[in-house]
Design a protein around this motif. Structure first.
Motif, short mmCIF file in Angstrom:
data_model
loop_
_atom_site.label_atom_id
_atom_site.label_comp_id
_atom_site.label_asym_id
_atom_site.label_seq_id
_atom_site.Cartn_x
_atom_site.Cartn_y
_atom_site.Cartn_z
N THR A 15 -8.06 10.05 -2.71
CA THR A 15 -8.11 11.22 -3.59
C THR A 15 -7.08 11.01 -4.69
O THR A 15 -6.28 10.07 -4.65
CB THR A 15 -7.77 12.51 -2.82
OG1 THR A 15 -6.41 12.42 -2.35
CG2 THR A 15 -8.72 12.76 -1.66
N PHE A 16 -7.08 11.89 -5.66
CA PHE A 16 -6.08 11.84 -6.72
C PHE A 16 -4.67 11.92 -6.13
O PHE A 16 -3.78 11.18 -6.52
CB PHE A 16 -6.31 12.98 -7.72
CG PHE A 16 -5.34 13.01 -8.84
CD1 PHE A 16 -5.47 12.15 -9.92
CD2 PHE A 16 -4.27 13.89 -8.83
CE1 PHE A 16 -4.56 12.16 -10.96
CE2 PHE A 16 -3.35 13.92 -9.87
CZ PHE A 16 -3.49 13.05 -10.94
N THR A 17 -4.51 12.79 -5.16
CA THR A 17 -3.20 12.99 -4.53
C THR A 17 -2.73 11.72 -3.82
O THR A 17 -1.57 11.32 -3.98
CB THR A 17 -3.25 14.17 -3.54
OG1 THR A 17 -3.68 15.33 -4.25
CG2 THR A 17 -1.91 14.42 -2.90
N THR A 18 -3.61 11.08 -3.06
CA THR A 18 -3.19 9.86 -2.36
C THR A 18 -3.00 8.70 -3.34
O THR A 18 -2.13 7.86 -3.14
CB THR A 18 -4.18 9.44 -1.24
OG1 THR A 18 -5.49 9.36 -1.77
CG2 THR A 18 -4.14 10.42 -0.09
N PHE A 19 -3.77 8.67 -4.42
CA PHE A 19 -3.57 7.66 -5.46
C PHE A 19 -2.14 7.73 -5.98
O PHE A 19 -1.46 6.71 -6.11
CB PHE A 19 -4.58 7.87 -6.60
CG PHE A 19 -4.37 6.97 -7.78
CD1 PHE A 19 -4.90 5.69 -7.79
CD2 PHE A 19 -3.66 7.41 -8.88
CE1 PHE A 19 -4.71 4.85 -8.88
CE2 PHE A 19 -3.47 6.58 -9.97
CZ PHE A 19 -3.99 5.30 -9.97
N GLU A 20 -1.69 8.93 -6.26
CA GLU A 20 -0.32 9.10 -6.75
C GLU A 20 0.71 8.75 -5.67
O GLU A 20 1.73 8.13 -5.96
CB GLU A 20 -0.10 10.53 -7.23
CG GLU A 20 -0.83 10.83 -8.52
CD GLU A 20 -0.48 12.18 -9.08
OE1 GLU A 20 -0.38 13.17 -8.30
OE2 GLU A 20 -0.34 12.26 -10.31
N ARG A 21 0.43 9.12 -4.43
CA ARG A 21 1.36 8.83 -3.34
C ARG A 21 1.50 7.33 -3.11
O ARG A 21 2.59 6.83 -2.82
CB ARG A 21 0.90 9.51 -2.05
CG ARG A 21 1.90 9.39 -0.92
CD ARG A 21 1.56 10.17 0.33
NE ARG A 21 0.62 11.25 0.13
CZ ARG A 21 -0.47 11.44 0.87
NH1 ARG A 21 -0.76 10.64 1.87
NH2 ARG A 21 -1.29 12.44 0.63
N TYR A 22 0.39 6.58 -3.24
CA TYR A 22 0.42 5.13 -3.05
C TYR A 22 1.06 4.41 -4.23
O TYR A 22 1.32 3.22 -4.16
CB TYR A 22 -0.98 4.58 -2.84
CG TYR A 22 -1.65 4.99 -1.55
CD1 TYR A 22 -0.93 5.42 -0.45
CD2 TYR A 22 -3.03 4.93 -1.43
CE1 TYR A 22 -1.56 5.79 0.73
CE2 TYR A 22 -3.68 5.29 -0.25
CZ TYR A 22 -2.93 5.72 0.81
OH TYR A 22 -3.57 6.08 1.97
N ASP A 23 1.30 5.13 -5.33
CA ASP A 23 1.91 4.56 -6.52
C ASP A 23 1.12 3.33 -7.03
O ASP A 23 1.69 2.30 -7.35
CB ASP A 23 3.38 4.18 -6.25
CG ASP A 23 4.16 3.97 -7.52
OD1 ASP A 23 3.83 4.62 -8.55
OD2 ASP A 23 5.08 3.13 -7.52
N LEU A 24 -0.20 3.50 -7.07
CA LEU A 24 -1.06 2.42 -7.55
C LEU A 24 -1.06 2.43 -9.08
O LEU A 24 -0.87 3.47 -9.70
CB LEU A 24 -2.49 2.61 -7.02
CG LEU A 24 -2.62 2.54 -5.50
CD1 LEU A 24 -4.02 2.97 -5.07
CD2 LEU A 24 -2.32 1.14 -5.01
#
Length: 92
Positions: A15-24
């Motif tokens: 998701t957008f949230t996990t994308f940001e959390r993974y710092d991709l």
């Protein structure tokens, strides 16, 4: 502008949230979120999308843990880009 949605129903459930959390890394034209938190990659054109997919492939190859959530998310992003109808038509 080319927008490619990464469905949160994929293997990584990205998701957008996990994308940001993974710092991709984000494409140079940025990312956006759907109302349901699906991730949208934004590109100026198909060539930018191809370049970004290649960048993600290099990132995936450099990650040590191939089963990590980050690597699985990168894989889902690569698949979504290469499966996009405009990218397919551009690369043929």
């Amino acid at each position: 502008m080319l927008r490619i949605t990464i469905p949160s129903t994929g293997k990584s459930q990205l998701t957008f949230t996990t994308f940001e959390r993974y710092d991709l890394p984000a494409p140079s034209s940025g990312v956006d979120a759907e109302i349901n938190d699906d991730l949208i990659l934004q590109f100026e054109d198909e060539q930018e999308a191809v370049n970004y997919a290649e960048q993600l492939e290099n990132l995936s190859n450099s990650l040590d843990d191939k089963s990590s959530p980050q690597n699985i998310a990168v894989g889902d992003m690569i698949i979504a880009i290469w499966n996009d109808e405009f990218v397919k038509a551009y690369t043929e």
